[in-house]
Design a protein around this motif. Sequence first.
Motif, PDB file in Angstrom:
ATOM      1  N   GLU A 196       0.814  -1.222   0.000  1.00 17.58           N
ATOM      2  CA  GLU A 196       0.000   0.000   0.000  1.00 17.58           C
ATOM      3  C   GLU A 196       0.847   1.271   0.000  1.00 17.58           C
ATOM      4  O   GLU A 196       0.431   2.293  -0.528  1.00 17.58           O
ATOM      5  CB  GLU A 196      -0.927   0.006   1.229  1.00 17.58           C
ATOM      6  CG  GLU A 196      -1.910  -1.159   1.281  1.00 17.58           C
ATOM      7  CD  GLU A 196      -2.915  -1.103   0.151  1.00 17.58           C
ATOM      8  OE1 GLU A 196      -3.228   0.021  -0.304  1.00 17.58           O
ATOM      9  OE2 GLU A 196      -3.389  -2.162  -0.282  1.00 17.58           O
TER      10      GLU A 196
ATOM     11  N   MET B  25       2.746   3.637  -5.892  1.00 10.18           N
ATOM     12  CA  MET B  25       2.463   3.314  -7.289  1.00 10.18           C
ATOM     13  C   MET B  25       0.978   3.045  -7.478  1.00 10.18           C
ATOM     14  O   MET B  25       0.207   2.940  -6.513  1.00 10.18           O
ATOM     15  CB  MET B  25       3.279   2.080  -7.721  1.00 10.18           C
ATOM     16  CG  MET B  25       4.776   2.275  -7.626  1.00 10.18           C
ATOM     17  SD  MET B  25       5.677   0.826  -8.250  1.00 10.18           S
ATOM     18  CE  MET B  25       7.363   1.307  -7.897  1.00 10.18           C
ATOM     19  N   ASP B  26       0.587   2.939  -8.719  1.00 14.23           N
ATOM     20  CA  ASP B  26      -0.804   2.668  -9.072  1.00 14.23           C
ATOM     21  C   ASP B  26      -1.163   1.251  -8.635  1.00 14.23           C
ATOM     22  O   ASP B  26      -0.589   0.272  -9.124  1.00 14.23           O
ATOM     23  CB  ASP B  26      -0.997   2.832 -10.579  1.00 14.23           C
ATOM     24  CG  ASP B  26      -2.440   2.592 -11.000  1.00 14.23           C
ATOM     25  OD1 ASP B  26      -3.320   2.529 -10.111  1.00 14.23           O
ATOM     26  OD2 ASP B  26      -2.680   2.452 -12.218  1.00 14.23           O
ATOM     27  N   LEU B  27      -2.112   1.114  -7.715  1.00 13.60           N
ATOM     28  CA  LEU B  27      -2.483  -0.187  -7.160  1.00 13.60           C
ATOM     29  C   LEU B  27      -3.722  -0.780  -7.815  1.00 13.60           C
ATOM     30  O   LEU B  27      -4.205  -1.830  -7.396  1.00 13.60           O
ATOM     31  CB  LEU B  27      -2.720  -0.065  -5.646  1.00 13.60           C
ATOM     32  CG  LEU B  27      -1.555   0.515  -4.832  1.00 13.60           C
ATOM     33  CD1 LEU B  27      -1.943   0.594  -3.359  1.00 13.60           C
ATOM     34  CD2 LEU B  27      -0.299  -0.310  -5.009  1.00 13.60           C
ATOM     35  N   SER B  28      -4.257  -0.094  -8.852  1.00 17.34           N
ATOM     36  CA  SER B  28      -5.515  -0.564  -9.450  1.00 17.34           C
ATOM     37  C   SER B  28      -5.371  -1.930 -10.106  1.00 17.34           C
ATOM     38  O   SER B  28      -6.343  -2.655 -10.266  1.00 17.34           O
ATOM     39  CB  SER B  28      -6.016   0.468 -10.465  1.00 17.34           C
ATOM     40  OG  SER B  28      -5.066   0.634 -11.514  1.00 17.34           O
ATOM     41  N   ARG B  29      -4.157  -2.288 -10.502  1.00 16.08           N
ATOM     42  CA  ARG B  29      -3.942  -3.569 -11.180  1.00 16.08           C
ATOM     43  C   ARG B  29      -3.383  -4.632 -10.245  1.00 16.08           C
ATOM     44  O   ARG B  29      -2.944  -5.689 -10.699  1.00 16.08           O
ATOM     45  CB  ARG B  29      -2.985  -3.379 -12.366  1.00 16.08           C
ATOM     46  CG  ARG B  29      -3.594  -2.657 -13.547  1.00 16.08           C
ATOM     47  CD  ARG B  29      -2.653  -2.704 -14.717  1.00 16.08           C
ATOM     48  NE  ARG B  29      -2.276  -4.071 -15.038  1.00 16.08           N
ATOM     49  CZ  ARG B  29      -1.102  -4.423 -15.576  1.00 16.08           C
ATOM     50  NH1 ARG B  29      -0.200  -3.507 -15.842  1.00 16.08           N
ATOM     51  NH2 ARG B  29      -0.833  -5.686 -15.849  1.00 16.08           N
ATOM     52  N   ASN B  30      -3.341  -4.378  -8.963  1.00 14.21           N
ATOM     53  CA  ASN B  30      -2.786  -5.356  -8.039  1.00 14.21           C
ATOM     54  C   ASN B  30      -3.405  -6.730  -8.250  1.00 14.21           C
ATOM     55  O   ASN B  30      -4.631  -6.876  -8.314  1.00 14.21           O
ATOM     56  CB  ASN B  30      -3.018  -4.914  -6.589  1.00 14.21           C
ATOM     57  CG  ASN B  30      -1.745  -4.410  -5.957  1.00 14.21           C
ATOM     58  OD1 ASN B  30      -0.677  -4.505  -6.546  1.00 14.21           O
ATOM     59  ND2 ASN B  30      -1.846  -3.873  -4.745  1.00 14.21           N
TER      60      ASN B  30
END
Length: 871
Positions: A164, A168-173
């Motif tokens: 978390e 960085m962008d976490l939308s694609r986790n």
Amino acid sequence: MNIVNKLTVRHMKLNRRRTLVTIIGVIISAAMIMAVATIIVSFLDLLKRQTIAESGEWHVLYRNIGKEQLEAIRRDRATRTLIVSRDEGYAELAGSKTPHKPYLFIKAYNSEGFRYFPVELSEGRLPRTEDELAVSESIAKNAGVDYQIGDTLTLDVGQRYLPEDSGMDLSRNGSFNQTDALFVDEKGDRIEELRNTERKTYTVVGIIKTPSWEPVWSPGYTALTYLDEKSLGPEDRVNGSVILRKVNNALHDHAKALAKQWGMAEPVFNSELLRYYGVTDNSGLKRTLYSVSGVLMAVIVVGSVSLIYNAFAISVSERSRHLGMLASVGATRRQKRNSVFFEGAVIGMISIPLGIVCGIAGIGVTFLFINKMIQGAFGITETLQVTVTPMSVATACGVSLLTIFISTYLPARRASRISAIDAIRQTADIKLTRRAVKTSKLVRILFGIEAEIGLKNLKRNKRRYMATVFSLVISIVLFLTVSYFTDMLKKSVEMSQVNLNYDLKIWTGAQEDLDDSFVRAVAALDEVTEYSVMKEADLFAWIDESQLSDPLRKQAAENPDLLDNGKMRYQIMLHGLDDDSLRAYAERVGADFERMRDAERPAAIVVDTVTYLDKEKYVETKAIRAAAGSSLDLHGMEWETVTEKPAGTVEIAALTDQPPLGVTTDNLYILHLIVSERAMDRLLAPVLDEGINLSSGMALQSSDPMKTQQDIEEMDVPGIHLMNVYQHRQQEQQVILIVSVFTYGFILLITAISIANIFNTISTSIALRKREFAMLKSVGMTPKSFNKMINYESVFYGIKALLYGLPASLAVMALIHRSSNYSFSYRFELPWTSMLFAVIAVFAIVGSAMLYSSSKVKKENIIDAIKQESI
């Protein structure tokens, strides 16, 4: 066979030379058309097979679908074969010696997947159950983990996640795949982790070669297992790759409708493979392909018609007395017309089959020579194979028959209308009126009486003169059009590829410099052929509206809010080159190296040309409208307070469209400035503490990028990132090479046909003037004067042809450029080199043809030549 046709055949036999020349002309024309069709079909076949060999055979991909949706796809009438696959996930590769590749990536296929995707066994067999595994041979070669057939592996397989607090962008986790490189921090330590793991046990049953679809920067070594569709539950999700029964333009709409009907996500199309079938959902690309192909085919047909028409026109001119004698004994207009058509049919029956065979054979021989070159240069695994389809043969036959018909139509009409008396006296072609043969007095004053006689001779028989000029004009148009088409095609391919001019790139983060000893060690590697070391920093500058690129100026006109006091903010990518790299680059672009090294007055080379994708259209444009000697005020940004801070002023030392090694210009909103390291340090000093994004990097070209990558990784230097783009560059260069081979081969073919056309026309014309030359000699023309007359005629032919040919060529080139603008936008530039070559070639070829042909009549006996009735 009626009497007129028998007489036509007899006349053709008596005039063997002219008949043979005509047959050869039609053979060349048919061979050209067949060769073009065969080249197109064969290259498309190669590109299809190469694409399939690299990424598998599939046309449409439906992602993240359930069992019910899978069955709907299988039952669909358009589906021929359904490949089912699933990314099982990643597992830690215990003992791996490659820090950037710490995982095993496990992918599952059904039996069709192993068949239609490029999976090549090195040892053992492919998996048949879900607890069997085939591992990549690169695991032992690069990671140092030696799996053997029969080994049992217990793995915790999961998905890649970012913490978390990574920023960085976490939308694609959880959905990161092989195209996403390993996520590391500024020191090179891994920051991602595996979650939602499931323990699985596999038995190694095979060793496979490293899959071609595995990117070199991927974080996992590929391992394959079997996917049993019967074991799928209602909640399981897989991917379905479809091989269609029929590939046509309707497939996009059909696939989207099927996805919508069954609640699936938007399908993915294998655009690279489909474009080689001539199928694309890019409307601009379709219009480009159709319009450019139409213009090019029209030029080819016109060239073929001119080649054959000239032969028949000269034949009818020569046979006018023969046709007049037929008319005097009762031959009708229809019979005379049919006589010419019959001659065309006879020649076509002989020439077209021979032309088709010659075209195919010529392409076959060409492919034998270029196959090794293509494979050896860029590792293309497939070979060029002569591919002949019924459609290509039918097209060649149809176009050849059409060209023969068009070529014979006008001569046939002319033959049918000529009266018996005019034909026997041959008054239709020869114009002896004062007005018809009038020449300027300047011709005699400037060039002498030989030039005047030569010009009068041309005007006496204007049909023959214009036939020769027309032949030259068509040859000029053919050559320049195809040359421009070649340059346009290469330009389009280069624009559509990402402009990566390096094989490997090394960079650091957190304002750290590359260690000098590390740079020297990398540069000393045997495989490194070229390198550049540079620092990179993000700044910005306010650019006046008058200096904006055309697209940005248009955007500003539509949205004035983009401007602040008449200026727009540009992102500036500042590149600081070391002295060795800067000296070589400055020499290449014509900049003053010593001026660039002056840190007190910073100077920069501006890369002022950018190529970017605007929706469905590739655009090349100027990034900025500036001049050498002007200056730019650079600024940094303090992001916490969002305030600007001046960095300094840089003078533009030079502008160029050639970026240095390691710089990519594919963004309209970024301006690249190249400076010396000293100038960069001076410019960054006021803003270095303001959160400037600064990195140090090294771009490399290598004769063996994979070996170089391995050598660099073995140096085990912390805090560096390495990206290998060799495979992408390899594909880009292979496409450009294939296009170059095709287009330059086409130019050679067109050039040969043009030369044959000119020699055919001029030699036949000279042969028909034997009596005329004999008359001139009989009244005292010396050999020297005769040669001067022939030379001046060559000049008149060349000048006249260029006056018509160059403007016509420019018009056709403009049409091709306009057609390409549906998908590629760039400035229209005249091919000055090709035009100069065409001018020189016209005079050289015409002069050679005239001298060669006239040498054949010099030794003729004057009395015999005057008495001669035919050739």
